[in-house]
Design an enzyme around this catalytic site. Sequence first.
Site, PDB file in Angstrom:
ATOM      1  N   ARG A  78       0.872  -1.168   0.000  1.00  0.00           N
ATOM      2  CA  ARG A  78       0.000   0.000   0.000  1.00  0.00           C
ATOM      3  C   ARG A  78       0.915   1.227   0.000  1.00  0.00           C
ATOM      4  NH1 ARG A  78      -4.179  -0.537   4.894  1.00  0.00           N
ATOM      5  NH2 ARG A  78      -4.929   1.452   4.069  1.00  0.00           N
ATOM      6  N   HIS A  79       0.341   2.381  -0.275  1.00  0.00           N
ATOM      7  CA  HIS A  79       1.093   3.646  -0.201  1.00  0.00           C
ATOM      8  C   HIS A  79       1.512   3.909   1.248  1.00  0.00           C
ATOM      9  CE1 HIS A  79      -2.625   5.035   1.609  1.00  0.00           C
ATOM     10  NE2 HIS A  79      -3.244   4.355   0.650  1.00  0.00           N
ATOM     11  N   ASN A 121      -5.571   8.932   5.971  1.00  0.00           N
ATOM     12  CA  ASN A 121      -5.421   7.737   6.804  1.00  0.00           C
ATOM     13  C   ASN A 121      -5.277   8.151   8.272  1.00  0.00           C
ATOM     14  OD1 ASN A 121      -3.244   6.114   4.413  1.00  0.00           O
ATOM     15  ND2 ASN A 121      -5.400   5.663   4.815  1.00  0.00           N
ATOM     16  N   ARG A 174      -1.237   9.783  -3.102  1.00  0.00           N
ATOM     17  CA  ARG A 174      -0.532   9.048  -2.044  1.00  0.00           C
ATOM     18  C   ARG A 174       0.345   7.906  -2.571  1.00  0.00           C
ATOM     19  NH1 ARG A 174      -6.117   8.509  -1.818  1.00  0.00           N
ATOM     20  NH2 ARG A 174      -7.094   6.488  -1.354  1.00  0.00           N
ATOM     21  N   GLU A 183      -7.848   3.325  -5.715  1.00  0.00           N
ATOM     22  CA  GLU A 183      -8.630   2.668  -4.654  1.00  0.00           C
ATOM     23  C   GLU A 183     -10.103   2.560  -5.060  1.00  0.00           C
ATOM     24  OE1 GLU A 183      -8.977   0.598  -2.730  1.00  0.00           O
ATOM     25  OE2 GLU A 183      -8.490   1.149  -0.686  1.00  0.00           O
ATOM     26  N   HIS A 186      -3.546   0.426  -3.111  1.00  0.00           N
ATOM     27  CA  HIS A 186      -4.413   0.759  -1.971  1.00  0.00           C
ATOM     28  C   HIS A 186      -4.981  -0.516  -1.343  1.00  0.00           C
ATOM     29  CE1 HIS A 186      -4.440   4.958  -3.461  1.00  0.00           C
ATOM     30  NE2 HIS A 186      -4.291   4.353  -4.633  1.00  0.00           N
TER      31      HIS A 186
HETATM   32  O1  F6P Z   1      -8.984   3.596   4.586  1.00  0.00           O
HETATM   33  C1  F6P Z   1      -8.168   3.429   3.491  1.00  0.00           C
HETATM   34  C2  F6P Z   1      -8.906   2.763   2.346  1.00  0.00           C
HETATM   35  O2  F6P Z   1      -7.981   2.542   1.315  1.00  0.00           O
HETATM   36  C3  F6P Z   1     -10.105   3.582   1.821  1.00  0.00           C
HETATM   37  O3  F6P Z   1      -9.787   4.558   0.865  1.00  0.00           O
HETATM   38  C4  F6P Z   1     -11.003   2.513   1.304  1.00  0.00           C
HETATM   39  O4  F6P Z   1     -12.336   2.924   1.108  1.00  0.00           O
HETATM   40  C5  F6P Z   1     -10.833   1.467   2.369  1.00  0.00           C
HETATM   41  O5  F6P Z   1      -9.485   1.520   2.766  1.00  0.00           O
HETATM   42  C6  F6P Z   1     -11.172   0.098   1.878  1.00  0.00           C
HETATM   43  O6  F6P Z   1     -11.177  -0.855   2.909  1.00  0.00           O
HETATM   44  P1  F6P Z   1     -12.550  -1.578   3.317  1.00  0.00           P
HETATM   45  O7  F6P Z   1     -13.047  -2.227   2.083  1.00  0.00           O
HETATM   46  O8  F6P Z   1     -12.157  -2.560   4.385  1.00  0.00           O
HETATM   47  O9  F6P Z   1     -13.471  -0.514   3.787  1.00  0.00           O
END
Ligand code: F6P
Length: 509
Positions: A286-287, A293, A361, A384, A452
Site C-alpha cells: 500500500r502507499h 489515513n 498518495r 482505490e 491501496h
Molecule cells: O482507509 C483506506 C482505504 O484505502 C479507503 O480509501 C477505502 O475505502 C478502504 O481503505 C477500503 O477498505 P474496506 O473495504 O475494508 O473498507
Amino acid sequence: MSNPRNSRRYLSNDSDVEDSDEIEPLSVSFQRPLFRNRKYSLDLPGIVTSKLTQEQPLKCGVGSKLVVVMTGLPARGKSYIVKKLKRYLSWLQYDTKIFNVGNLRRNTAQLIKNGSHSHSFFDPANKSAKKVREQLAMDCLDELIDWLNKGGRIGIHDATNSTVERRRKILERCQRETTFKVLFIESICNDNEVLEKNMRLKLSGPDYRKMDPEKALADFRKRVSNYEKVYETISEEEEKADMQYCKLINVGKKIIAHNIQGYLSGQCIFYLMNFNLSDRQIWLSRHGESTDNAIGKIGGDSPLSEKGRKFGECLSRFIFKQKVLFRQKQMDEYRSASTSSLPTSVPQVKNFLVWTSMLKRTIETVENFDQREFDIMHIRFLNEIYAGLCEEMSHSEIEIKYPEEYSERRKNKLYYRYPGMGGESYLDVIHRINPLIVELERMTDNILIVTHQVVLRILLAYFLDVEKEKVPNMEVPLHTIYCLQPKAYDTELKRWKYDEEKDDFFPVE
Ligand code: F6P
C-alpha cells in the site's frame, strides 16, 4: 438520516438487484417468446445483470455451465495449467472445481491389483488396466457433471484424455446435459528443457515421492512412452464435428483455437495465452500513510503524512537492495546449474517496473525511486475503490449519515456497491484490474506495485487463491510489503514490515 438510493438497492449480486420495470405484456399481433435461445454470453458475476438471467438463467445462454477437458501426454504441464486456470476463474467469482483422474485412481488404488502407478498400468496392451483407466475417467466426469448440476459453474476434467475415442465419449456424455458447453484444451510441448523440468517435478508428486528418484524417473519415462504409443492429437475429424478446442504449444508460445463460443471460453484462452514460467518477483505494497489515513477518512486524494514520506524513502532504498540481490542470486544459480546436465543460458538482466495508481498518495510513495533503475508508471486501474457518496467520510460518519448503507456493506462487503455516481464494489474493482492480472502473467520482469487497501487485497487474493468470503476482510496493514514469487504449483509469499524507529524493513514470519 437519508437513503441515497430511494427504492433501489445497489448490491451488485444478480439475485439482489431490484428493478421496478414491468415485464412487457405480449400483444396478439406481436407475439414473441419470453425466453429465446439467445447466443450472447457476456456474463460477469456481480457486474452484469439481466431480467432474463434471473428468471431463466440457463435457456438464454447466459450463465451456462462450462466443462473444460484437458488433453495431452503426461509431463506437458496440464495440472499446472489447470491450477492456474482454476485460480483465475475462481478469482473472477465463477464457482470452479478441478476433477483430477489421477487422484481418483490413487483413491481407488486398493481396488487395482499390481499397483496403479507403475508404468505397466499405463501400457495400452494391458487390457484390464486400460478398462479400469477408462472407467476412472468416466467416473470422474460423472462426479464433475453431478457437481455442475448441483450449482457449480466450471468443471475441469484433468486427465490425459489422449485418444479420439476417449474424447468422443466425454463429449457425448456432456452433450446429454443440454446447457453444458465443452472446451478441450490440449497441451503440447516439445521444448526439451521444459519437458525435463516437468519430468523432475513429477518425482515430488504423489505417485513417486516415496520412491528412489532414479527408479521413479525411469518408471515415469516408461509411462510417458506407453502413452505415446496411442496418443492422438486433436484431429481434423474432431474439428469437422465442430469441437470447441484450443491447442497450447510450448507454454502458450503458439496457440491454435477452433470454434470458440462464448465469453467464458474466450476468457480462458486469452488468459492461457499470456502466462510464462520465468523466475521473477512481484512486490506489492500500500502507499505510505496519507493525511486522510491519519484521521480515519476513506477515499479522497490526500498527500502523504510525514510518516508516509519516511516509509516511501525507505521503500526506495529497500527495493533497490532487493533488485541487486535478485541479480546476484540469478547469477549464482546460473553458475551452479551450468556444471550440471541441464542446458542453461546466461540469464538476462531483468527490468524492474514500478506501477502506482493515479492518486497522490501512491505517486508520492515512489517519489524517491531512481528513474534510471526503475520504469515507473501510474495506472488508473490501480486506484482505490471509489466510495461514491461516502468518499472522504470516516466509517462512523457513514454509519450516522447512511445507516442502511453501512449495514448492507457489513452484510455483503464483496458484492456491495457504494451509492452515488461511480461508486464501486469489490467485484467492480476485480474486473477493473483484470487486464492488469493478465499483463502480470504475461510479463517476465520484476515489479513493485504500490496501490491501496482494496486493490492490494484483490491482488493478493489472486496470487494466493484466497477464498472469496475472506477477501474483503484480509489484513493488509500500511507499511508492510509483500513479495510474491510464482512457483510450479503455487506462489511463494514473504512479508516485511517497516520499523519507523529503525527506519528499515524487517521480515515477518
Ligand atoms: O482507509 C483506506 C482505504 O484505502 C479507503 O480509501 C477505502 O475505502 C478502504 O481503505 C477500503 O477498505 P474496506 O473495504 O475494508 O473498507
